[in-house]
Scaffold this motif. Structure first.
Motif, PDB file in Angstrom:
ATOM      1  N   LEU A  44      14.464  42.791  78.833  1.00  0.00           N
ATOM      2  CA  LEU A  44      13.702  42.863  79.833  1.00  0.00           C
ATOM      3  C   LEU A  44      14.107  44.223  79.633  1.00  0.00           C
ATOM      4  CD1 LEU A  44      11.684  39.960  81.521  1.00  0.00           C
ATOM      5  CD2 LEU A  44      10.947  41.260  79.753  1.00  0.00           C
ATOM      6  N   ILE A  70       9.687  52.165  84.189  1.00  0.00           N
ATOM      7  CA  ILE A  70       9.012  51.466  82.606  1.00  0.00           C
ATOM      8  C   ILE A  70       7.753  52.844  82.057  1.00  0.00           C
ATOM      9  CG2 ILE A  70       7.300  50.368  81.256  1.00  0.00           C
ATOM     10  CD1 ILE A  70       9.075  48.486  83.954  1.00  0.00           C
ATOM     11  N   SER A  72       4.695  52.974  80.303  1.00  0.00           N
ATOM     12  CA  SER A  72       3.815  52.144  79.513  1.00  0.00           C
ATOM     13  C   SER A  72       2.674  52.905  78.804  1.00  0.00           C
ATOM     14  CB  SER A  72       3.454  51.192  79.967  1.00  0.00           C
ATOM     15  OG  SER A  72       2.546  50.402  80.154  1.00  0.00           O
ATOM     16  N   ASN A 190       7.251  42.642  75.001  1.00  0.00           N
ATOM     17  CA  ASN A 190       5.710  43.060  75.251  1.00  0.00           C
ATOM     18  C   ASN A 190       4.790  42.505  75.794  1.00  0.00           C
ATOM     19  OD1 ASN A 190       7.305  45.425  74.253  1.00  0.00           O
ATOM     20  ND2 ASN A 190       5.885  45.468  72.447  1.00  0.00           N
ATOM     21  N   TRP A 193       6.242  41.814  79.665  1.00  0.00           N
ATOM     22  CA  TRP A 193       6.094  43.245  80.585  1.00  0.00           C
ATOM     23  C   TRP A 193       4.736  43.299  80.429  1.00  0.00           C
ATOM     24  CZ3 TRP A 193       8.754  44.600  83.632  1.00  0.00           C
ATOM     25  CH2 TRP A 193      10.148  45.011  83.755  1.00  0.00           C
TER      26      TRP A 193
END
Ligand code: GDP
Length: 206
Positions: A44, A70, A72, A190, A193
């Motif tokens: 991850l 992260i 995103s 994915n 997350w």
């Protein structure tokens, strides 16, 4: 697009006074020793050696914290991951087991920034008695629970879906509550997350 921009070890703790203080949203990972928890966190975090992958189960008896940044879809966040010591290792004394339980209970019930707990099971083996007990225990604590069934690559494509259904049935959770994962072929990265970030965002909005 989900991209990990940074991942660092923060600290180790055995008691509450040692928990890191910054109020970052936190996600904890729990599972039986050797289930693949270290491999999952490394996958991850997109790092090979953030958490040591080991074949000597029952060794880590501390909480280990990591910060992962992260990006995103252009939204940048830093979340803190907490690696909880594995359970179900036979060669552990009663006193050690009690100490483990006390440390985990304290953390799960008192850690205010804890958004979610990832409860890891082996997709091939299915949930063990210890996994069922752990989930029962988690259901009595505040954080949201995400069940992730790892080592999915060990099953043929045809057997994957039935295995995930079995995990859900044994744990008595809805089928969609279980995500399949593999540290070997990165299945589910994915999905895990996105679900965790949705939980973090939902909490932040409150
Ligand atoms: P932990 O004790 O729960 O942290 O488990 P580890 O991450 O150390 O993994 C235990 C063993 O399972 C190691 O030999 C790993 O290489 C293996 N393993 C972990 N994740 C996977 C996976 O997704 N697929 C397969 N095939 N093996 C895995």
């Amino acid at each position: 697009m989900l991209k990990i921009t940074d991942a660092v070890f923060v600290t180790t703790a055995t008691k509450a006074s040692q928990w890191p203080r910054e109020p970052l949203p936190e996600i904890a990972f729990v599972g039986r020793s050797n289930v693949g928890k270290s491999s999952m966190i490394n996958t991850l975090a997109n790092r090979n050696k953030l958490v040591r992958v080991s074949n000597t189960p029952g060794r880590t008896r501390t909480l280990n914290f990591f910060d992962v940044s992260i990006d995103s879809h252009g939204k940048k966040r830093t979340v803190r991951l907490c690696d909880l010591p594995g359970y179900g290792f036979a060669k552990v004394s009663k006193a050690e087991r009690e100490q483990w339980h006390e440390m985990i209970s304290e953390y799960l019930s008192q850690r205010r920034q804890l958004s979610a707990v990832v409860s890891i099971v082996d997709a091939e083996v299915g949930p063990t008695g210890d996994d069922v007990s752990m989930l029962d225990f988690l259901q009595g604590t505040p954080p949201k629970i995400l069940v992730v069934a790892t080592k999915l690559d060990r099953l043929s494509k045809a057997k994957q879906k039935p295995a995930l259904h079995k995990v859900a049935a044994v744990l008595e959770v809805p089928g969609e509550a279980v995500v399949g994962f593999s540290a070997v072929d990165r299945t589910g990265v994915n999905d895990v997350w996105n679900r965790l970030l949705a939980t973090v965002d939902a909490r932040g909005a409150r």
